[in-house]
Design a protein around this motif. Structure first.
Motif, PDB file in Angstrom:
ATOM      1  N   ALA A   1       0.805  -1.229   0.000  1.00  0.00           N
ATOM      2  CA  ALA A   1       0.000   0.000   0.000  1.00  0.00           C
ATOM      3  C   ALA A   1       0.836   1.276   0.000  1.00  0.00           C
ATOM      4  O   ALA A   1       0.288   2.370  -0.098  1.00  0.00           O
ATOM      5  N   PHE A   2       2.178   1.140   0.103  1.00  0.00           N
ATOM      6  CA  PHE A   2       3.023   2.343   0.134  1.00  0.00           C
ATOM      7  C   PHE A   2       3.323   2.840  -1.275  1.00  0.00           C
ATOM      8  O   PHE A   2       3.576   2.046  -2.186  1.00  0.00           O
TER       9      PHE A   2
ATOM     10  N   PHE B   1       9.509  11.299   0.442  1.00  0.00           N
ATOM     11  CA  PHE B   1       8.420  10.988   1.368  1.00  0.00           C
ATOM     12  C   PHE B   1       7.680   9.766   0.816  1.00  0.00           C
ATOM     13  O   PHE B   1       7.676   9.534  -0.396  1.00  0.00           O
ATOM     14  N   LEU B   2       7.101   8.999   1.720  1.00  0.00           N
ATOM     15  CA  LEU B   2       6.220   7.905   1.309  1.00  0.00           C
ATOM     16  C   LEU B   2       4.813   8.186   1.817  1.00  0.00           C
ATOM     17  O   LEU B   2       4.646   8.856   2.845  1.00  0.00           O
ATOM     18  N   VAL B   3       3.825   7.661   1.114  1.00  0.00           N
ATOM     19  CA  VAL B   3       2.441   7.759   1.583  1.00  0.00           C
ATOM     20  C   VAL B   3       1.784   6.387   1.492  1.00  0.00           C
ATOM     21  O   VAL B   3       2.282   5.486   0.802  1.00  0.00           O
ATOM     22  N   ILE B   4       0.672   6.245   2.194  1.00  0.00           N
ATOM     23  CA  ILE B   4      -0.114   5.012   2.170  1.00  0.00           C
ATOM     24  C   ILE B   4      -1.406   5.287   1.403  1.00  0.00           C
ATOM     25  O   ILE B   4      -2.106   6.274   1.683  1.00  0.00           O
ATOM     26  N   HIS B   5      -1.722   4.415   0.454  1.00  0.00           N
ATOM     27  CA  HIS B   5      -2.977   4.568  -0.295  1.00  0.00           C
ATOM     28  C   HIS B   5      -4.129   4.070   0.581  1.00  0.00           C
ATOM     29  O   HIS B   5      -4.168   2.896   0.964  1.00  0.00           O
ATOM     30  N   PRO B   6      -5.069   4.956   0.897  1.00  0.00           N
ATOM     31  CA  PRO B   6      -6.140   4.570   1.837  1.00  0.00           C
ATOM     32  C   PRO B   6      -7.049   3.458   1.321  1.00  0.00           C
ATOM     33  O   PRO B   6      -7.647   2.743   2.126  1.00  0.00           O
ATOM     34  N   ASP B   7      -7.143   3.310   0.002  1.00  0.00           N
ATOM     35  CA  ASP B   7      -8.006   2.250  -0.541  1.00  0.00           C
ATOM     36  C   ASP B   7      -7.299   0.902  -0.588  1.00  0.00           C
ATOM     37  O   ASP B   7      -7.935  -0.124  -0.821  1.00  0.00           O
ATOM     38  N   GLU B   8      -5.988   0.914  -0.388  1.00  0.00           N
ATOM     39  CA  GLU B   8      -5.213  -0.332  -0.436  1.00  0.00           C
ATOM     40  C   GLU B   8      -4.866  -0.855   0.960  1.00  0.00           C
ATOM     41  O   GLU B   8      -4.727  -2.058   1.170  1.00  0.00           O
ATOM     42  N   CYS B   9      -4.715   0.046   1.909  1.00  0.00           N
ATOM     43  CA  CYS B   9      -4.352  -0.323   3.283  1.00  0.00           C
ATOM     44  C   CYS B   9      -5.461  -1.160   3.917  1.00  0.00           C
ATOM     45  O   CYS B   9      -6.639  -0.814   3.838  1.00  0.00           O
ATOM     46  N   ILE B  10      -5.058  -2.274   4.547  1.00  0.00           N
ATOM     47  CA  ILE B  10      -6.047  -3.142   5.210  1.00  0.00           C
ATOM     48  C   ILE B  10      -5.992  -2.984   6.734  1.00  0.00           C
ATOM     49  O   ILE B  10      -6.494  -3.825   7.475  1.00  0.00           O
TER      50      ILE B  10
ATOM     51  N   LEU C   1      -3.291  14.386   2.669  1.00  0.00           N
ATOM     52  CA  LEU C   1      -2.084  14.390   1.836  1.00  0.00           C
ATOM     53  C   LEU C   1      -1.721  12.974   1.372  1.00  0.00           C
ATOM     54  O   LEU C   1      -1.342  12.767   0.209  1.00  0.00           O
ATOM     55  N   ASN C   2      -1.846  11.987   2.240  1.00  0.00           N
ATOM     56  CA  ASN C   2      -1.584  10.601   1.839  1.00  0.00           C
ATOM     57  C   ASN C   2      -2.537  10.194   0.727  1.00  0.00           C
ATOM     58  O   ASN C   2      -2.122   9.620  -0.283  1.00  0.00           O
ATOM     59  N   ALA C   3      -3.817  10.491   0.893  1.00  0.00           N
ATOM     60  CA  ALA C   3      -4.815  10.099  -0.104  1.00  0.00           C
ATOM     61  C   ALA C   3      -4.550  10.779  -1.441  1.00  0.00           C
ATOM     62  O   ALA C   3      -4.633  10.153  -2.505  1.00  0.00           O
ATOM     63  N   GLU C   4      -4.196  12.058  -1.372  1.00  0.00           N
ATOM     64  CA  GLU C   4      -3.977  12.840  -2.592  1.00  0.00           C
ATOM     65  C   GLU C   4      -2.722  12.365  -3.341  1.00  0.00           C
ATOM     66  O   GLU C   4      -2.761  12.100  -4.549  1.00  0.00           O
ATOM     67  N   LEU C   5      -1.613  12.233  -2.640  1.00  0.00           N
ATOM     68  CA  LEU C   5      -0.353  11.904  -3.302  1.00  0.00           C
ATOM     69  C   LEU C   5      -0.294  10.446  -3.743  1.00  0.00           C
ATOM     70  O   LEU C   5       0.359  10.115  -4.738  1.00  0.00           O
ATOM     71  N   ALA C   6      -0.981   9.557  -3.027  1.00  0.00           N
ATOM     72  CA  ALA C   6      -0.964   8.132  -3.388  1.00  0.00           C
ATOM     73  C   ALA C   6      -1.556   7.897  -4.774  1.00  0.00           C
ATOM     74  O   ALA C   6      -1.213   6.929  -5.455  1.00  0.00           O
ATOM     75  N   LYS C   7      -2.424   8.808  -5.216  1.00  0.00           N
ATOM     76  CA  LYS C   7      -3.030   8.660  -6.551  1.00  0.00           C
ATOM     77  C   LYS C   7      -1.997   8.897  -7.642  1.00  0.00           C
ATOM     78  O   LYS C   7      -2.091   8.347  -8.738  1.00  0.00           O
ATOM     79  N   ASP C   8      -1.009   9.748  -7.367  1.00  0.00           N
ATOM     80  CA  ASP C   8      -0.034  10.138  -8.392  1.00  0.00           C
ATOM     81  C   ASP C   8       1.284   9.377  -8.293  1.00  0.00           C
ATOM     82  O   ASP C   8       2.003   9.266  -9.283  1.00  0.00           O
TER      83      ASP C   8
END
Ligand code: SF4
Ligand code: F3S
Length: 108
Positions: free
Chosen positions: A25-26, A32-41, A71-78
């Motif tokens: 999910a990272f 910086f790293l982010v977690i994609h909220p739709d992938e994190c369990i 910010l995690n949700a936004e950046l994880a898309k890109d």
């Protein structure tokens, strides 16, 4: 619910977290790293792996770091997924103790 990477990761990027995530999910930016909220369990196993304690459950993100949820949700898309540990950034030791690093974040 999701887990969230917060400010302490900026300019450190130790990446121990990615090795343990069962669903990859990272996602990786330049410093910086982010977690994609739709992938994190919501398993929480990444939390103790981070040497700078950057990762929180969204419900437990401290006051003052709340903007990192969005910010995690936004950046994880890109940003592209990262699934293997890499070397931390060269100045990680210095930046580990620096606060108010948001202006350091490289979005592209
Ligand atoms: Fe991955 Fe679990 Fe961390 Fe979510 S809480 S990012 S699923 S290791
Ligand atoms: Fe960042 Fe910590 Fe992972 S510094 S890359 S959240 S191990």
């Amino acid at each position: 619910m999701t887990y969230v990477v917060t400010e302490a990761c900026i300019n450190c990027k130790h990446t121990d977290c990615v090795e343990v995530c069962p669903v990859d999910a990272f996602h990786e930016g330049a410093n910086f790293l982010v977690i994609h909220p739709d992938e994190c369990i919501d398993c929480g196993v990444c939390v103790p792996e981070c040497p700078v304690e950057a990762i929180y459950a969204d419900a437990d993100v401290p006051a003052g770091l709340q903007q990192y949820v969005e910010l995690n949700a936004e950046l994880a898309k890109d940003w592209l997924p990262i699934t293997r540990k890499v070397d931390p950034l060269p100045e990680a030791k210095h930046w580990a103790d620096v606060r108010d690093k948001l202006q350091q974040l490289k979005r592209a």
